[in-house]
Each structure stands twice: as structure tokens, then as C-alpha cells.
Design a protein around this motif. Sequence first.
Motif, PDB file in Angstrom:
ATOM      1  N   ALA A  80       1.040  -1.281   0.088  1.00 39.08           N
ATOM      2  CA  ALA A  80      -0.028  -0.010   0.064  1.00 39.08           C
ATOM      3  C   ALA A  80       0.987   1.195  -0.126  1.00 39.08           C
ATOM      4  O   ALA A  80       0.438   2.353  -0.776  1.00 39.08           O
ATOM      5  CB  ALA A  80      -0.965   0.044   1.292  1.00 39.08           C
ATOM      6  N   ARG A  81       2.043   1.201   0.887  1.00 36.64           N
ATOM      7  CA  ARG A  81       2.894   2.560   0.786  1.00 36.64           C
ATOM      8  C   ARG A  81       3.579   2.447  -0.546  1.00 36.64           C
ATOM      9  O   ARG A  81       3.881   3.732  -1.080  1.00 36.64           O
ATOM     10  CB  ARG A  81       3.812   2.059   1.847  1.00 36.64           C
ATOM     11  CG  ARG A  81       4.689   3.502   2.109  1.00 36.64           C
ATOM     12  CD  ARG A  81       5.632   3.457   3.283  1.00 36.64           C
ATOM     13  NE  ARG A  81       6.490   4.551   3.064  1.00 36.64           N
ATOM     14  CZ  ARG A  81       7.888   4.454   3.673  1.00 36.64           C
ATOM     15  NH1 ARG A  81       8.379   3.560   4.201  1.00 36.64           N
ATOM     16  NH2 ARG A  81       8.687   5.538   3.427  1.00 36.64           N
ATOM     17  N   LEU A  82       4.186   1.432  -1.153  1.00 36.03           N
ATOM     18  CA  LEU A  82       4.713   1.538  -2.445  1.00 36.03           C
ATOM     19  C   LEU A  82       3.667   2.101  -3.473  1.00 36.03           C
ATOM     20  O   LEU A  82       4.192   3.033  -4.315  1.00 36.03           O
ATOM     21  CB  LEU A  82       4.911   0.060  -2.794  1.00 36.03           C
ATOM     22  CG  LEU A  82       5.822   0.064  -4.224  1.00 36.03           C
ATOM     23  CD1 LEU A  82       7.057   0.726  -4.420  1.00 36.03           C
ATOM     24  CD2 LEU A  82       5.955  -1.443  -4.657  1.00 36.03           C
ATOM     25  N   GLU A  83       2.320   1.701  -3.472  1.00 33.27           N
ATOM     26  CA  GLU A  83       1.528   2.230  -4.415  1.00 33.27           C
ATOM     27  C   GLU A  83       1.257   3.741  -4.308  1.00 33.27           C
ATOM     28  O   GLU A  83       1.167   4.450  -5.065  1.00 33.27           O
ATOM     29  CB  GLU A  83      -0.064   1.513  -4.226  1.00 33.27           C
ATOM     30  CG  GLU A  83      -0.997   1.869  -5.203  1.00 33.27           C
ATOM     31  CD  GLU A  83      -1.895   0.946  -5.632  1.00 33.27           C
ATOM     32  OE1 GLU A  83      -2.925   1.363  -6.167  1.00 33.27           O
ATOM     33  OE2 GLU A  83      -1.663  -0.248  -5.294  1.00 33.27           O
ATOM     34  N   ARG A  84       1.237   4.117  -2.807  1.00 33.33           N
ATOM     35  CA  ARG A  84       1.064   5.607  -2.808  1.00 33.33           C
ATOM     36  C   ARG A  84       2.298   6.376  -3.228  1.00 33.33           C
ATOM     37  O   ARG A  84       2.153   7.658  -3.840  1.00 33.33           O
ATOM     38  CB  ARG A  84       1.098   5.894  -1.247  1.00 33.33           C
ATOM     39  CG  ARG A  84      -0.368   5.604  -0.720  1.00 33.33           C
ATOM     40  CD  ARG A  84      -0.506   6.124   0.819  1.00 33.33           C
ATOM     41  NE  ARG A  84       0.246   5.624   1.742  1.00 33.33           N
ATOM     42  CZ  ARG A  84       0.540   4.692   2.418  1.00 33.33           C
ATOM     43  NH1 ARG A  84      -0.415   3.777   2.451  1.00 33.33           N
ATOM     44  NH2 ARG A  84       1.642   4.479   3.197  1.00 33.33           N
ATOM     45  N   GLU A  85       3.518   5.763  -2.799  1.00 36.39           N
ATOM     46  CA  GLU A  85       4.731   6.445  -3.448  1.00 36.39           C
ATOM     47  C   GLU A  85       4.845   6.379  -4.885  1.00 36.39           C
ATOM     48  O   GLU A  85       5.386   7.439  -5.368  1.00 36.39           O
ATOM     49  CB  GLU A  85       6.192   5.844  -2.920  1.00 36.39           C
ATOM     50  CG  GLU A  85       6.205   5.670  -1.210  1.00 36.39           C
ATOM     51  CD  GLU A  85       6.030   7.418  -0.813  1.00 36.39           C
ATOM     52  OE1 GLU A  85       6.830   8.019  -1.582  1.00 36.39           O
ATOM     53  OE2 GLU A  85       5.621   7.650   0.380  1.00 36.39           O
ATOM     54  N   LEU A  86       4.395   5.328  -5.657  1.00 36.01           N
ATOM     55  CA  LEU A  86       4.457   5.513  -7.307  1.00 36.01           C
ATOM     56  C   LEU A  86       3.573   6.393  -7.620  1.00 36.01           C
ATOM     57  O   LEU A  86       3.556   6.942  -8.721  1.00 36.01           O
ATOM     58  CB  LEU A  86       4.015   3.982  -7.606  1.00 36.01           C
ATOM     59  CG  LEU A  86       4.967   2.889  -7.285  1.00 36.01           C
ATOM     60  CD1 LEU A  86       4.491   1.432  -7.970  1.00 36.01           C
ATOM     61  CD2 LEU A  86       6.140   3.113  -8.192  1.00 36.01           C
ATOM     62  N   GLU A  87       2.392   6.335  -6.894  1.00 38.04           N
ATOM     63  CA  GLU A  87       1.260   7.575  -7.509  1.00 38.04           C
ATOM     64  C   GLU A  87       1.801   9.079  -7.241  1.00 38.04           C
ATOM     65  O   GLU A  87       1.412   9.957  -8.023  1.00 38.04           O
ATOM     66  CB  GLU A  87       0.027   7.543  -6.738  1.00 38.04           C
ATOM     67  CG  GLU A  87      -0.896   6.403  -7.168  1.00 38.04           C
ATOM     68  CD  GLU A  87      -1.766   6.023  -6.452  1.00 38.04           C
ATOM     69  OE1 GLU A  87      -2.164   6.750  -5.330  1.00 38.04           O
ATOM     70  OE2 GLU A  87      -2.649   5.280  -6.517  1.00 38.04           O
ATOM     71  N   ARG A  88       2.788   9.362  -6.204  1.00 37.44           N
ATOM     72  CA  ARG A  88       3.246  10.639  -6.157  1.00 37.44           C
ATOM     73  C   ARG A  88       4.477  11.079  -7.348  1.00 37.44           C
ATOM     74  O   ARG A  88       4.409  12.081  -7.688  1.00 37.44           O
ATOM     75  CB  ARG A  88       4.351  10.530  -4.699  1.00 37.44           C
ATOM     76  CG  ARG A  88       3.427  10.573  -3.616  1.00 37.44           C
ATOM     77  CD  ARG A  88       4.303  10.872  -2.394  1.00 37.44           C
ATOM     78  NE  ARG A  88       5.230  11.739  -2.392  1.00 37.44           N
ATOM     79  CZ  ARG A  88       6.591  11.756  -1.773  1.00 37.44           C
ATOM     80  NH1 ARG A  88       6.826  10.844  -1.287  1.00 37.44           N
ATOM     81  NH2 ARG A  88       7.229  12.952  -1.872  1.00 37.44           N
ATOM     82  N   GLY A  89       4.792   9.971  -7.901  1.00 39.20           N
ATOM     83  CA  GLY A  89       5.450  10.290  -9.210  1.00 39.20           C
ATOM     84  C   GLY A  89       7.046  10.275  -9.036  1.00 39.20           C
ATOM     85  O   GLY A  89       7.633  10.284  -7.746  1.00 39.20           O
ATOM     86  N   PRO A  90       7.646   9.989 -10.291  1.00 39.28           N
ATOM     87  CA  PRO A  90       9.204  10.132  -9.913  1.00 39.28           C
ATOM     88  C   PRO A  90       9.678  11.236  -9.556  1.00 39.28           C
ATOM     89  O   PRO A  90      10.862  11.194  -8.818  1.00 39.28           O
ATOM     90  CB  PRO A  90       9.812   9.567 -11.516  1.00 39.28           C
ATOM     91  CG  PRO A  90       8.494   8.881 -11.995  1.00 39.28           C
ATOM     92  CD  PRO A  90       7.119   9.613 -11.540  1.00 39.28           C
ATOM     93  N   LEU A  91       9.057  12.238  -9.814  1.00 42.57           N
ATOM     94  CA  LEU A  91       9.756  13.655  -9.610  1.00 42.57           C
ATOM     95  C   LEU A  91       9.983  13.929  -8.155  1.00 42.57           C
ATOM     96  O   LEU A  91      10.826  14.539  -7.836  1.00 42.57           O
ATOM     97  CB  LEU A  91       8.983  14.816 -10.202  1.00 42.57           C
ATOM     98  CG  LEU A  91       9.041  14.949 -11.460  1.00 42.57           C
ATOM     99  CD1 LEU A  91       8.102  16.197 -12.139  1.00 42.57           C
ATOM    100  CD2 LEU A  91      10.708  15.373 -12.068  1.00 42.57           C
TER     101      LEU A  91
END
Length: 179
Positions: A80-91
Amino acid sequence: MRYAQGGGLTDVERAARERIRLQAVERFERREKNREIAAALRVSERSVERWRRAWRERGETGLLSLGSPGRPKLSELQLARLERELERGPLAHGWEDQRWTLARVKTLIGRLFHISYTVEGTWRLLKRHGWSWQQPARRAIERDDTAVELWKKEVWPRVRAPRRHSTPGSSSRTRPGSR
């Protein structure tokens, strides 16, 4: 250790192997010879030698199963945390553009959870959890489609080289009398 069809042991098989090693411990304590132990447990003498060495160095705990050597697993909370971080984007994670690559996701997992995945393992993890592969559209954000159309209609015809008209016998593929 290599197994047929490239697979490893299941949890049940691993537990069975551990029971055999623990039976060997009982025999070590009775000072039985490696050859006798190997014959009784139907294993190789070399395995018994390895087990005896591990037993001498670490005791019975040296022969306990270490569990599955398979891929490291992220917990549901970590996913779940990984998904949130991926949604934040690479920038947000220090990359210069907005493209998630497998190498970047692999690096992010390592940074967040101190777990190492291969690039292929990262792809399998993402695919298993509903992520899909997408090719980024190679179009500039600043692109002005009306200006492009105008350029194609007005400027391009003036700049491109005129087409050569072919005349009979001018093709490089056929030559009269070249047989």
C-alpha cells in the motif's frame, strides 16, 4: 542445491528435510559414524558430513530450515505504501522526468523497504498487483497541434525537395538489355 524442473522445495518438503536432519542430530549425539547415519536416513555421506559440521559449529539450530529462499515479499502494508509512493511520481523521488521505469521502481523498493528485487522480479511484483506496462506518449507537453497543421500545409511544400518523375527506363531496378 538443484532440483528437477528448476523448482525448489515446498514448505512441506522443507519441513520433511528438516526432520531428517534432526534425526541425524540424535545419531550424532550417540556418536554414530557418518556412513551408518547416511545409510539409515537414505541420504549421501557428504550431506551427513555437512550436517555434522554445522551441528558442531552452531548446535541443533545450525540444522534448522532457513525457510524459502524465494523472492522477498512485501507485506500488504508495504505494498500500500509503495502504491502511494508510485502515485506521487518519479519527480517526488528525485528523478528528472515523470517516467517510472522498472529500474526506478526497483530502486524505490530498495530505498523504502531495504529489500532487493531484480528488474524482472519488480515487473512480476507490479504485474501481480494490477500494474500494467505503458509506453509513454512521445509528444511534447508544449505541442501546438494547430501550429503543426499550419506548418505542414504552408511551409513543408516550399521546403521539401521536388519529386523526380520517372521516365521509361530510368528505374535502377530494370535495365534494358541487361540479361
